[in-house]
Scaffold this motif. Structure first.
Motif, PDB file in Angstrom:
ATOM      1  N   SER A 112       1.432   6.920  -7.266  1.00  0.00           N
ATOM      2  CA  SER A 112       0.283   7.499  -7.963  1.00  0.00           C
ATOM      3  C   SER A 112      -0.803   7.937  -6.984  1.00  0.00           C
ATOM      4  N   PRO A 113      -1.443   9.086  -7.274  1.00  0.00           N
ATOM      5  CA  PRO A 113      -2.593   9.492  -6.461  1.00  0.00           C
ATOM      6  C   PRO A 113      -3.856   8.707  -6.839  1.00  0.00           C
ATOM      7  N   ASP A 114      -3.817   8.061  -8.000  1.00  0.00           N
ATOM      8  CA  ASP A 114      -4.939   7.254  -8.479  1.00  0.00           C
ATOM      9  C   ASP A 114      -4.564   5.785  -8.354  1.00  0.00           C
ATOM     10  N   ARG A 115      -5.405   5.028  -7.606  1.00  0.00           N
ATOM     11  CA  ARG A 115      -5.018   3.651  -7.307  1.00  0.00           C
ATOM     12  C   ARG A 115      -6.235   2.726  -7.349  1.00  0.00           C
ATOM     13  N   THR A 116      -5.995   1.519  -7.842  1.00  0.00           N
ATOM     14  CA  THR A 116      -7.014   0.475  -7.839  1.00  0.00           C
ATOM     15  C   THR A 116      -6.541  -0.651  -6.937  1.00  0.00           C
ATOM     16  N   PHE A 117      -7.401  -1.039  -6.008  1.00  0.00           N
ATOM     17  CA  PHE A 117      -7.143  -2.168  -5.116  1.00  0.00           C
ATOM     18  C   PHE A 117      -7.961  -3.344  -5.628  1.00  0.00           C
ATOM     19  N   ILE A 118      -7.296  -4.406  -6.035  1.00  0.00           N
ATOM     20  CA  ILE A 118      -7.989  -5.607  -6.484  1.00  0.00           C
ATOM     21  C   ILE A 118      -7.982  -6.590  -5.323  1.00  0.00           C
ATOM     22  N   ALA A 119      -9.183  -6.827  -4.795  1.00  0.00           N
ATOM     23  CA  ALA A 119      -9.354  -7.686  -3.625  1.00  0.00           C
ATOM     24  C   ALA A 119      -9.757  -9.085  -4.065  1.00  0.00           C
ATOM     25  N   THR A 120      -9.030 -10.077  -3.563  1.00  0.00           N
ATOM     26  CA  THR A 120      -9.358 -11.460  -3.911  1.00  0.00           C
ATOM     27  C   THR A 120     -10.104 -12.175  -2.790  1.00  0.00           C
ATOM     28  N   ALA A 121     -10.199 -11.543  -1.622  1.00  0.00           N
ATOM     29  CA  ALA A 121     -10.849 -12.171  -0.467  1.00  0.00           C
ATOM     30  C   ALA A 121     -12.363 -12.090  -0.587  1.00  0.00           C
ATOM     31  N   GLU A 122     -13.012 -13.069  -0.015  1.00  0.00           N
ATOM     32  CA  GLU A 122     -14.464 -13.060   0.115  1.00  0.00           C
ATOM     33  C   GLU A 122     -14.793 -13.161   1.604  1.00  0.00           C
ATOM     34  N   ALA A 123     -15.771 -12.392   2.038  1.00  0.00           N
ATOM     35  CA  ALA A 123     -16.167 -12.415   3.449  1.00  0.00           C
ATOM     36  C   ALA A 123     -17.109 -13.597   3.684  1.00  0.00           C
ATOM     37  N   LEU A 124     -16.544 -14.772   3.843  1.00  0.00           N
ATOM     38  CA  LEU A 124     -17.345 -15.978   4.029  1.00  0.00           C
ATOM     39  C   LEU A 124     -17.733 -16.210   5.488  1.00  0.00           C
ATOM     40  N   GLN A 173       0.834  -1.199   0.000  1.00  0.00           N
ATOM     41  CA  GLN A 173       0.000   0.000   0.000  1.00  0.00           C
ATOM     42  C   GLN A 173       0.874   1.256   0.000  1.00  0.00           C
ATOM     43  N   GLU A 174       1.890   1.279   0.846  1.00  0.00           N
ATOM     44  CA  GLU A 174       2.787   2.438   0.908  1.00  0.00           C
ATOM     45  C   GLU A 174       3.471   2.677  -0.437  1.00  0.00           C
ATOM     46  N   LEU A 175       3.941   1.613  -1.067  1.00  0.00           N
ATOM     47  CA  LEU A 175       4.616   1.757  -2.362  1.00  0.00           C
ATOM     48  C   LEU A 175       3.659   2.279  -3.428  1.00  0.00           C
ATOM     49  N   ALA A 176       2.442   1.738  -3.454  1.00  0.00           N
ATOM     50  CA  ALA A 176       1.455   2.187  -4.447  1.00  0.00           C
ATOM     51  C   ALA A 176       1.104   3.657  -4.232  1.00  0.00           C
ATOM     52  N   GLU A 177       0.966   4.054  -2.982  1.00  0.00           N
ATOM     53  CA  GLU A 177       0.621   5.447  -2.680  1.00  0.00           C
ATOM     54  C   GLU A 177       1.752   6.394  -3.048  1.00  0.00           C
ATOM     55  N   GLN A 178       2.980   5.914  -3.062  1.00  0.00           N
ATOM     56  CA  GLN A 178       4.121   6.749  -3.445  1.00  0.00           C
ATOM     57  C   GLN A 178       4.167   7.017  -4.942  1.00  0.00           C
TER      58      GLN A 178
END
Length: 168
Positions: free
Chosen positions: A26-38, A19-24
C-alpha cells in the motif's frame, strides 16, 4: 487481508523486512510505535527508524493502547506495529493485565480488514534470565508471541536479514 508476524532477535532485520512488506502492499501506511524515548539512546533509535521510513507513513504513538491505535488507522492503510516486545514491557511496567491485553490484541487482529505487519523479538533462544522479573518477561513474551502467531496468516522468523517462513 493478511496479518503478518515477524519474529527475530535484536538487530536481525525484522523491522526492515516488515517495512518493505508494508510498502509493497500500500502507498498509504500507518506506523504504530510502541517505544518511548526514555533516554537519549532510545531517542536516537526512534529517530533512525523514522528516517528509515521516509515519506508515506503516518506515525501513531501507542506505548500502551495498541488495540485503540489499530482501530483508529484508516481502512486503506497498511499497518506496521513495531514492536510487541516494547509494548509488553510497557504493560508490565504499568502493571496492566498482560493476559487480558494480549487477548484484546488478538481479538482486534482477527477483525482487521487491512494488511497488518507485527514485529516482535524472539527472546526464548538465549540464556535463562538471572532475575525473577527477567524470567517473568521472557515467559510472558513467549506466551504473547505464541498467541499472536496463532491468529496470524503469515509468520516469519528473521535472522541476519533473511526471512524464514514458518506459517502461511
Amino acid at each position: 487481508m493478511a496479518i503478518t508476524f515477524l519474529l527475530g532477535g535484536a538487530r536481525s532485520g525484522k523491522s526492515r523486512r516488515a517495512q518493505e512488506l508494508a510498502e509493497q502492499v500500500s502507498p498509504d501506511r500507518t506506523f504504530i510505535a510502541t517505544a518511548e524515548a526514555l533516554d537519549d539512546e532510545m531517542g536516537r533509535r526512534i529517530a533512525r527508524h523514522q528516517a528509515d521510513r521516509g515519506t508515506g507513513w503516518q506515525t501513531v504513538e501507542a506505548p500502551l493502547d495498541l488495540v485503540a491505535a489499530l482501530g483508529s488507522a484508516p481502512l486503506e492503510d497498511a499497518i506496521l506495529v513495531d514492536c510487541l516486545t516494547l509494548w509488553l514491557s510497557n504493560l508490565m511496567h504499568h502493571e496492566r493485565d498482560v493476559d487480558a491485553e494480549s487477548e484484546s490484541l488478538c481479538a482486534a487482529l482477527e477483525m482487521m480488514t487491512q494488511p497488518v505487519f507485527l514485529v516482535s523479538n524472539e527472546v526464548g533462544l538465549g540464556l535463562v534470565p538471572e532475575t525473577k522479573l527477567g524470567r517473568a518477561f521472557r515467559d510472558a513474551q513467549g506466551r504473547l508471541n505464541q498467541r499472536v502467531a496463532s491468529v496470524c496468516d503469515v509468520v516469519e522468523f528473521v535472522a541476519a536479514g533473511l526471512p524464514l517462513r514458518l506459517k502461511g
